[in-house]
Write a protein that holds these residues in place. Structure first.
Motif, PDB file in Angstrom:
ATOM      1  N   GLU A  30      11.056  22.010 103.933  1.00 50.81           N
ATOM      2  CA  GLU A  30      11.563  20.667 103.610  1.00 50.81           C
ATOM      3  C   GLU A  30      11.864  20.612 102.112  1.00 50.81           C
ATOM      4  O   GLU A  30      10.955  20.702 101.295  1.00 50.81           O
ATOM      5  CB  GLU A  30      10.518  19.613 103.971  1.00 50.81           C
ATOM      6  CG  GLU A  30      10.955  18.215 103.648  1.00 50.81           C
ATOM      7  CD  GLU A  30       9.850  17.185 103.870  1.00 50.81           C
ATOM      8  OE1 GLU A  30      10.038  16.050 103.414  1.00 50.81           O
ATOM      9  OE2 GLU A  30       8.807  17.513 104.474  1.00 50.81           O
ATOM     10  N   PRO A  31      13.142  20.467 101.759  1.00 51.15           N
ATOM     11  CA  PRO A  31      13.480  20.367 100.337  1.00 51.15           C
ATOM     12  C   PRO A  31      12.820  19.150  99.697  1.00 51.15           C
ATOM     13  O   PRO A  31      12.641  18.107 100.345  1.00 51.15           O
ATOM     14  CB  PRO A  31      15.002  20.214 100.332  1.00 51.15           C
ATOM     15  CG  PRO A  31      15.443  20.787 101.641  1.00 51.15           C
ATOM     16  CD  PRO A  31      14.333  20.458 102.604  1.00 51.15           C
ATOM     17  N   VAL A  32      12.453  19.268  98.415  1.00 55.87           N
ATOM     18  CA  VAL A  32      11.951  18.099  97.696  1.00 55.87           C
ATOM     19  C   VAL A  32      13.111  17.126  97.482  1.00 55.87           C
ATOM     20  O   VAL A  32      14.289  17.507  97.541  1.00 55.87           O
ATOM     21  CB  VAL A  32      11.272  18.469  96.355  1.00 55.87           C
ATOM     22  CG1 VAL A  32      10.069  19.377  96.586  1.00 55.87           C
ATOM     23  CG2 VAL A  32      12.246  19.074  95.387  1.00 55.87           C
ATOM     24  N   ALA A  33      12.790  15.890  97.205  1.00 55.84           N
ATOM     25  CA  ALA A  33      13.773  14.801  97.206  1.00 55.84           C
ATOM     26  C   ALA A  33      15.004  15.051  96.342  1.00 55.84           C
ATOM     27  O   ALA A  33      16.110  14.777  96.776  1.00 55.84           O
ATOM     28  CB  ALA A  33      13.094  13.493  96.799  1.00 55.84           C
ATOM     29  N   THR A  34      14.846  15.560  95.151  1.00 55.34           N
ATOM     30  CA  THR A  34      16.007  15.682  94.256  1.00 55.34           C
ATOM     31  C   THR A  34      16.537  17.106  94.133  1.00 55.34           C
ATOM     32  O   THR A  34      17.384  17.377  93.284  1.00 55.34           O
ATOM     33  CB  THR A  34      15.652  15.139  92.853  1.00 55.34           C
ATOM     34  OG1 THR A  34      14.572  15.915  92.318  1.00 55.34           O
ATOM     35  CG2 THR A  34      15.266  13.673  92.898  1.00 55.34           C
ATOM     36  N   ALA A  35      16.079  18.008  95.003  1.00 58.91           N
ATOM     37  CA  ALA A  35      16.490  19.409  94.889  1.00 58.91           C
ATOM     38  C   ALA A  35      17.997  19.588  95.025  1.00 58.91           C
ATOM     39  O   ALA A  35      18.627  20.237  94.186  1.00 58.91           O
ATOM     40  CB  ALA A  35      15.759  20.269  95.914  1.00 58.91           C
ATOM     41  N   ALA A  36      18.591  19.033  96.062  1.00 59.38           N
ATOM     42  CA  ALA A  36      20.031  19.237  96.289  1.00 59.38           C
ATOM     43  C   ALA A  36      20.856  18.683  95.133  1.00 59.38           C
ATOM     44  O   ALA A  36      21.781  19.351  94.648  1.00 59.38           O
ATOM     45  CB  ALA A  36      20.450  18.613  97.613  1.00 59.38           C
ATOM     46  N   ALA A  37      20.522  17.496  94.685  1.00 64.80           N
ATOM     47  CA  ALA A  37      21.285  16.879  93.580  1.00 64.80           C
ATOM     48  C   ALA A  37      21.142  17.688  92.293  1.00 64.80           C
ATOM     49  O   ALA A  37      22.115  17.881  91.565  1.00 64.80           O
ATOM     50  CB  ALA A  37      20.823  15.443  93.360  1.00 64.80           C
ATOM     51  N   ALA A  38      19.944  18.175  92.009  1.00 60.48           N
ATOM     52  CA  ALA A  38      19.725  18.962  90.790  1.00 60.48           C
ATOM     53  C   ALA A  38      20.496  20.279  90.860  1.00 60.48           C
ATOM     54  O   ALA A  38      21.158  20.675  89.891  1.00 60.48           O
ATOM     55  CB  ALA A  38      18.235  19.219  90.595  1.00 60.48           C
ATOM     56  N   LEU A  39      20.419  20.949  91.981  1.00 56.74           N
ATOM     57  CA  LEU A  39      21.138  22.215  92.137  1.00 56.74           C
ATOM     58  C   LEU A  39      22.648  21.998  92.058  1.00 56.74           C
ATOM     59  O   LEU A  39      23.358  22.780  91.423  1.00 56.74           O
ATOM     60  CB  LEU A  39      20.761  22.870  93.471  1.00 56.74           C
ATOM     61  CG  LEU A  39      19.326  23.400  93.545  1.00 56.74           C
ATOM     62  CD1 LEU A  39      18.916  23.655  94.985  1.00 56.74           C
ATOM     63  CD2 LEU A  39      19.164  24.652  92.709  1.00 56.74           C
ATOM     64  N   ASP A  40      23.131  20.930  92.668  1.00 49.52           N
ATOM     65  CA  ASP A  40      24.559  20.622  92.600  1.00 49.52           C
ATOM     66  C   ASP A  40      25.017  20.423  91.163  1.00 49.52           C
ATOM     67  O   ASP A  40      26.092  20.875  90.770  1.00 49.52           O
ATOM     68  CB  ASP A  40      24.884  19.364  93.418  1.00 49.52           C
ATOM     69  CG  ASP A  40      24.824  19.588  94.921  1.00 49.52           C
ATOM     70  OD1 ASP A  40      24.766  20.756  95.363  1.00 49.52           O
ATOM     71  OD2 ASP A  40      24.829  18.578  95.658  1.00 49.52           O
ATOM     72  N   ARG A  41      24.191  19.763  90.379  1.00 52.29           N
ATOM     73  CA  ARG A  41      24.558  19.484  88.992  1.00 52.29           C
ATOM     74  C   ARG A  41      24.657  20.778  88.173  1.00 52.29           C
ATOM     75  O   ARG A  41      25.579  20.946  87.391  1.00 52.29           O
ATOM     76  CB  ARG A  41      23.552  18.532  88.352  1.00 52.29           C
ATOM     77  CG  ARG A  41      24.073  18.006  87.028  1.00 52.29           C
ATOM     78  CD  ARG A  41      23.234  16.914  86.467  1.00 52.29           C
ATOM     79  NE  ARG A  41      23.300  15.707  87.283  1.00 52.29           N
ATOM     80  CZ  ARG A  41      22.575  14.631  87.038  1.00 52.29           C
ATOM     81  NH1 ARG A  41      21.751  14.615  86.006  1.00 52.29           N
ATOM     82  NH2 ARG A  41      22.668  13.571  87.800  1.00 52.29           N
ATOM     83  N   VAL A  42      23.713  21.686  88.376  1.00 53.33           N
ATOM     84  CA  VAL A  42      23.749  22.952  87.650  1.00 53.33           C
ATOM     85  C   VAL A  42      24.940  23.788  88.116  1.00 53.33           C
ATOM     86  O   VAL A  42      25.690  24.335  87.300  1.00 53.33           O
ATOM     87  CB  VAL A  42      22.421  23.729  87.810  1.00 53.33           C
ATOM     88  CG1 VAL A  42      22.495  25.089  87.139  1.00 53.33           C
ATOM     89  CG2 VAL A  42      21.255  22.922  87.238  1.00 53.33           C
ATOM     90  N   ARG A  43      25.128  23.878  89.417  1.00 49.80           N
ATOM     91  CA  ARG A  43      26.252  24.655  89.951  1.00 49.80           C
ATOM     92  C   ARG A  43      27.594  24.082  89.499  1.00 49.80           C
ATOM     93  O   ARG A  43      28.539  24.835  89.232  1.00 49.80           O
ATOM     94  CB  ARG A  43      26.182  24.696  91.466  1.00 49.80           C
ATOM     95  CG  ARG A  43      25.050  25.554  91.999  1.00 49.80           C
ATOM     96  CD  ARG A  43      25.071  25.596  93.519  1.00 49.80           C
ATOM     97  NE  ARG A  43      23.965  26.352  94.047  1.00 49.80           N
ATOM     98  CZ  ARG A  43      23.054  25.852  94.872  1.00 49.80           C
ATOM     99  NH1 ARG A  43      23.113  24.594  95.293  1.00 49.80           N
ATOM    100  NH2 ARG A  43      22.070  26.621  95.314  1.00 49.80           N
ATOM    101  N   ALA A  44      27.696  22.759  89.425  1.00 48.44           N
ATOM    102  CA  ALA A  44      28.950  22.120  88.991  1.00 48.44           C
ATOM    103  C   ALA A  44      29.313  22.519  87.566  1.00 48.44           C
ATOM    104  O   ALA A  44      30.490  22.509  87.201  1.00 48.44           O
ATOM    105  CB  ALA A  44      28.837  20.602  89.108  1.00 48.44           C
TER     106      ALA A  44
END
Length: 177
Positions: A30-44
């Motif tokens: 189960e991903p932590v709450a802000t994992a996807a958003a944080a990863l998206d920001r770095v990848r962007a």
């Protein structure tokens, strides 16, 4: 902090995903709450992300490498792609230079990404993550969980490397809103 790092390495359990001790079951990821958003920001920002994780459950006989790989594959499916995965199967008393807080995993991941350790950041939830970053000459950010010891939180706060969540961690590293 200075300019954003050229690569960001995340701890796995308790940082990217909810910590399930010695998890060998991909269905329990189960991903932590802000994992996807944080990863998206770095990848962007065009910056590669990777994972560095101690997996002492193997040394303890509670997991095997196939189970670790299956859990990693599930995390990659949910939050990936990750440019590099590094994990250590040894226990704390094994004297492994790869196991956090030793620098081996961070150095190896940085080399695989073609990035100098000084241009890497490590984000994790305990002192071993910060220690591995420090030992490798990388930057660190601590994102505490209930398992993080109070003295670890205090030390990170004193150094200005403390964030409330993963989104705050990547903002601290220079990947703004």
């Amino acid at each position: 902090m200075s300019a954003p790092p050229r690569a960001v390495l995340f701890d796995r359990d308790g940082t990217l995903v909810v910590d399930v001790p010695y998890n060998g079951d991909p269905a329990r990821v189960e991903p932590v709450a802000t994992a996807a958003a944080a990863l998206d920001r770095v990848r962007a920002a065009g910056v590669p992300v990777g994972v560095v994780s101690n997996q002492s459950g193997i040394a303890r006989g509670l997991l095997d490498a196939g189970q670790v790989e299956a859990v990693n594959a599930r995390i990659d499916a949910l939050l990936g792609p990750f440019a590099v995965w590094r994990w250590c199967p040894h226990g704390a008393g094994d004297g492994c230079a790869y196991r956090k807080p030793a620098p081996g995993m961070v150095l190896d991941a940085a080399a695989a990404l073609g990035v100098a350790p000084a241009d890497v950041a490590v984000v994790g939830d305990i002192a071993a993550d910060v220690g591995a970053a420090d030992a490798a000459g990388a930057r660190a950010v601590l994102v505490p969980t209930p398992a993080t010891r109070p003295e670890e939180v205090a030390a990170a706060a004193e150094r200005g490397i403390l964030a409330d969540d993963l989104l705050g961690a990547v903002e601290l590293l220079g990947f703004g809103a």
